[in-house]
Every structure is written in structure tokens, then in C-alpha cells.
Design a protein around this motif. Structure first.
Motif, PDB file in Angstrom:
ATOM      1  N   ALA A  86       1.029  -1.250  -0.010  1.00  0.00           N
ATOM      2  CA  ALA A  86       0.124  -0.088   0.049  1.00  0.00           C
ATOM      3  C   ALA A  86       0.784   1.202   0.143  1.00  0.00           C
ATOM      4  O   ALA A  86       0.797   2.304  -0.870  1.00  0.00           O
ATOM      5  CB  ALA A  86      -0.807  -0.087   1.070  1.00  0.00           C
ATOM      6  N   SER A  87       1.946   1.150   0.717  1.00  0.00           N
ATOM      7  CA  SER A  87       2.849   2.360   0.812  1.00  0.00           C
ATOM      8  C   SER A  87       3.633   2.554  -0.595  1.00  0.00           C
ATOM      9  O   SER A  87       3.675   3.634  -1.000  1.00  0.00           O
ATOM     10  CB  SER A  87       3.870   1.991   1.915  1.00  0.00           C
ATOM     11  N   LEU A  88       4.120   1.374  -1.213  1.00  0.00           N
ATOM     12  CA  LEU A  88       4.506   1.475  -2.396  1.00  0.00           C
ATOM     13  C   LEU A  88       3.589   2.266  -3.396  1.00  0.00           C
ATOM     14  O   LEU A  88       3.949   3.290  -4.217  1.00  0.00           O
ATOM     15  CB  LEU A  88       4.942   0.027  -2.852  1.00  0.00           C
ATOM     16  N   ILE A  89       2.297   1.847  -3.559  1.00  0.00           N
ATOM     17  CA  ILE A  89       1.310   2.628  -4.392  1.00  0.00           C
ATOM     18  C   ILE A  89       1.026   3.833  -4.197  1.00  0.00           C
ATOM     19  O   ILE A  89       1.003   4.796  -4.921  1.00  0.00           O
ATOM     20  CB  ILE A  89       0.038   1.783  -4.537  1.00  0.00           C
ATOM     21  N   VAL A  90       0.957   4.136  -2.881  1.00  0.00           N
ATOM     22  CA  VAL A  90       0.694   5.794  -2.319  1.00  0.00           C
ATOM     23  C   VAL A  90       1.803   6.543  -2.524  1.00  0.00           C
ATOM     24  O   VAL A  90       1.717   7.534  -3.236  1.00  0.00           O
ATOM     25  CB  VAL A  90       0.079   5.752  -0.882  1.00  0.00           C
ATOM     26  N   GLY A  91       3.208   6.157  -2.339  1.00  0.00           N
ATOM     27  CA  GLY A  91       4.085   6.650  -2.524  1.00  0.00           C
ATOM     28  C   GLY A  91       4.476   6.967  -4.145  1.00  0.00           C
ATOM     29  O   GLY A  91       5.020   8.057  -4.498  1.00  0.00           O
ATOM     30  N   SER A  92       4.203   5.870  -4.933  1.00  0.00           N
ATOM     31  CA  SER A  92       4.494   6.314  -6.432  1.00  0.00           C
ATOM     32  C   SER A  92       3.389   7.189  -6.758  1.00  0.00           C
ATOM     33  O   SER A  92       3.583   8.119  -7.768  1.00  0.00           O
ATOM     34  CB  SER A  92       3.984   4.942  -7.010  1.00  0.00           C
ATOM     35  N   PHE A  93       2.286   7.390  -6.361  1.00  0.00           N
ATOM     36  CA  PHE A  93       1.163   8.144  -6.845  1.00  0.00           C
ATOM     37  C   PHE A  93       1.833   9.587  -6.314  1.00  0.00           C
ATOM     38  O   PHE A  93       1.568  10.636  -7.200  1.00  0.00           O
ATOM     39  CB  PHE A  93      -0.052   7.972  -6.039  1.00  0.00           C
ATOM     40  N   ILE A  94       2.203   9.623  -5.023  1.00  0.00           N
ATOM     41  CA  ILE A  94       2.584  11.202  -4.600  1.00  0.00           C
ATOM     42  C   ILE A  94       3.666  11.583  -5.441  1.00  0.00           C
ATOM     43  O   ILE A  94       3.871  12.747  -5.771  1.00  0.00           O
ATOM     44  CB  ILE A  94       3.149  10.972  -3.161  1.00  0.00           C
ATOM     45  N   ALA A  95       4.830  10.552  -5.765  1.00  0.00           N
ATOM     46  CA  ALA A  95       5.924  11.057  -6.668  1.00  0.00           C
ATOM     47  C   ALA A  95       5.591  11.530  -7.975  1.00  0.00           C
ATOM     48  O   ALA A  95       6.085  12.372  -8.414  1.00  0.00           O
ATOM     49  CB  ALA A  95       6.838   9.946  -6.843  1.00  0.00           C
ATOM     50  N   ALA A  96       4.668  10.588  -8.609  1.00  0.00           N
ATOM     51  CA  ALA A  96       4.193  11.144  -9.991  1.00  0.00           C
ATOM     52  C   ALA A  96       3.300  12.328 -10.015  1.00  0.00           C
ATOM     53  O   ALA A  96       3.319  13.201 -10.899  1.00  0.00           O
ATOM     54  CB  ALA A  96       3.381  10.067 -10.411  1.00  0.00           C
ATOM     55  N   TYR A  97       2.435  12.606  -8.696  1.00  0.00           N
ATOM     56  CA  TYR A  97       1.707  13.642  -8.739  1.00  0.00           C
ATOM     57  C   TYR A  97       2.524  15.018  -8.701  1.00  0.00           C
ATOM     58  O   TYR A  97       2.377  16.160  -9.274  1.00  0.00           O
ATOM     59  CB  TYR A  97       0.634  13.603  -7.804  1.00  0.00           C
ATOM     60  N   ALA A  98       3.549  14.929  -7.606  1.00  0.00           N
ATOM     61  CA  ALA A  98       4.508  16.017  -7.243  1.00  0.00           C
ATOM     62  C   ALA A  98       5.214  16.313  -8.572  1.00  0.00           C
ATOM     63  O   ALA A  98       5.738  17.493  -8.810  1.00  0.00           O
ATOM     64  CB  ALA A  98       5.440  15.565  -6.138  1.00  0.00           C
ATOM     65  N   SER A  99       5.587  15.283  -9.345  1.00  0.00           N
ATOM     66  CA  SER A  99       6.546  15.630 -10.497  1.00  0.00           C
ATOM     67  C   SER A  99       5.699  16.490 -11.810  1.00  0.00           C
ATOM     68  O   SER A  99       6.238  16.673 -12.817  1.00  0.00           O
ATOM     69  CB  SER A  99       7.386  14.350 -10.809  1.00  0.00           C
ATOM     70  N   GLY A 100       4.463  16.025 -11.671  1.00  0.00           N
ATOM     71  CA  GLY A 100       3.288  16.689 -12.686  1.00  0.00           C
ATOM     72  C   GLY A 100       3.387  15.473 -13.767  1.00  0.00           C
ATOM     73  O   GLY A 100       2.651  15.890 -14.724  1.00  0.00           O
ATOM     74  N   ASP A 101       3.920  14.255 -13.654  1.00  0.00           N
ATOM     75  CA  ASP A 101       3.684  13.140 -14.617  1.00  0.00           C
ATOM     76  C   ASP A 101       2.382  12.335 -14.394  1.00  0.00           C
ATOM     77  O   ASP A 101       2.024  11.554 -15.326  1.00  0.00           O
ATOM     78  CB  ASP A 101       4.699  12.378 -14.331  1.00  0.00           C
ATOM     79  N   PHE A 102       1.618  12.830 -13.450  1.00  0.00           N
ATOM     80  CA  PHE A 102       0.373  11.918 -13.221  1.00  0.00           C
ATOM     81  C   PHE A 102      -0.939  12.343 -14.046  1.00  0.00           C
ATOM     82  O   PHE A 102      -1.178  13.712 -13.921  1.00  0.00           O
ATOM     83  CB  PHE A 102      -0.035  11.778 -11.655  1.00  0.00           C
TER      84      PHE A 102
END
Length: 174
Positions: A86-102
Motif C-alpha cells: 500500500a505504501s509503494l502504491i501511495v508513494g508512487s502516486f505522490i511522486a508522480a503527482y508531485a513531478s507533474g507526470d500523473f
């Protein structure tokens, strides 16, 4: 990093230094080995499925895989590896969103069969290889597991062959 005054989203879009990322991955893996033992994805995902089905009222203990392998003690509860997934999925989402790639994208209709077939083959392969590529290559090789070395060789060979097959018209760089 300290001298870079650009916004965080701009810094996250840049390429990361491979040495820094490698050291960070080694530290996280070492911590995980100490806390849990080995990296595993597919077993944890299966636990999530059983956990959610049990929460919905389904008797997962009666299913042989869940009842005799994943939840042997009959305790269908949250485990540390489920929290890691769950942390892996949430962390990936946060990283993608923060970088503008999501962004949410609609898949191309003609590629959906490829996605479905690829997902099914990956699932079958992860069961045949006694784990996914992460469990086999990232922690299985570190634990000197023979089946992980064999699975790793198969993964590398498969990627090599499919890369040549997929890029046969334009020429492959490998």
C-alpha cells in the motif's frame, strides 16, 4: 541539492543520480530485510485480495491458497508486507503527482488485448517462478536462492529476445 533553489516539482522531473538512487534502494532493502526478511509483491497482493474479500463477507479460509498458504493460522488481518505494498502504491502516486507526470489516460482500444494477455502471462510467470521479478531479482538473488538465479536468467533472456522482436523493423540498440 541544497544549492538548487528550483521548486520541488521541477527537481523531481530531472533525472535522478543513479548512485544516489541505488544507495537509497540498498538502504530501504536492508531495512526491509531486517524488519521482514525479503521483498515480495505477488504474495502481498494476494493477501490484499483475500483481506478485502473477507471484509466483504467471503469465506477466504475455505479457498485452499488463502486458507492453507497465505492465512495459515486463520488470522485474516493486515500484515507488514501488505502495508509495504500500500505504501509503494501511495508513494508512487505522490511522486508522480508531485513531478507533474500523473494523469489518467484512456488506453488505446487496440492495445487492451495486449495489456490483458501480458497481465495474465505475468501472473502465470510469477507463480511458476515462485515470485515476481522483484522478489526473484531484488531479494532472491541477494539471499542466494537458486530458483531466483534461474528465474533471473529467464527474465533477462526473455527481455532480450522480446526487445529484438518488438524493434525488429527499426533495429534494436542491444
Amino acid at each position: 541539492m541544497r544549492e538548487d533553489d528550483r521548486p520541488l516539482s521541477d527537481r523531481l522531473r530531472d533525472s535522478w543520480d543513479a548512485r544516489t538512487a541505488g544507495v537509497a534502494m540498498a538502504l530501504v532493502a536492508s531495512l526491509w530485510f531486517w524488519v521482514h526478511g525479503h521483498w515480495a509483491i505477488t504474495g502481498s497482493e494476494a493477501r490484499w485480495a483475500g483481506y478485502l474479500l473477507a471484509a466483504a463477507g467471503y469465506d477466504v479460509a475455505s479457498v485452499e491458497y488463502w486458507g492453507s498458504i497465505l492465512f495459515r493460522d486463520g488470522n485474516i488481518s493486515m500484515t507488514i508486507d501488505m502495508v509495504m505494498i500500500a505504501s509503494l502504491i501511495v508513494g508512487s502516486f505522490i511522486a508522480a503527482y508531485a513531478s507533474g507526470d500523473f494523469r489518467v489516460r484512456k488506453p488505446k482500444r487496440n492495445r487492451v488485448p495486449n495489456y490483458a494477455a501480458g497481465g495474465l502471462l505475468m501472473g502465470v510467470g510469477s507463480r511458476l517462478a515462485a515470485g515476481c521479478n522483484i522478489a526473484n531479482l531484488f531479494s532472491g538473488v541477494a539471499l542466494l536462492s537458486i530458483h531466483s538465479f534461474i528465474a533471473g536468467a529467464g527474465i533477462i533472456l526473455g527481455v532480450y529476445v522480446m526487445t529484438h522482436y518488438m524493434y525488429r523493423e527499426v533495429g534494436c540498440a542491444i
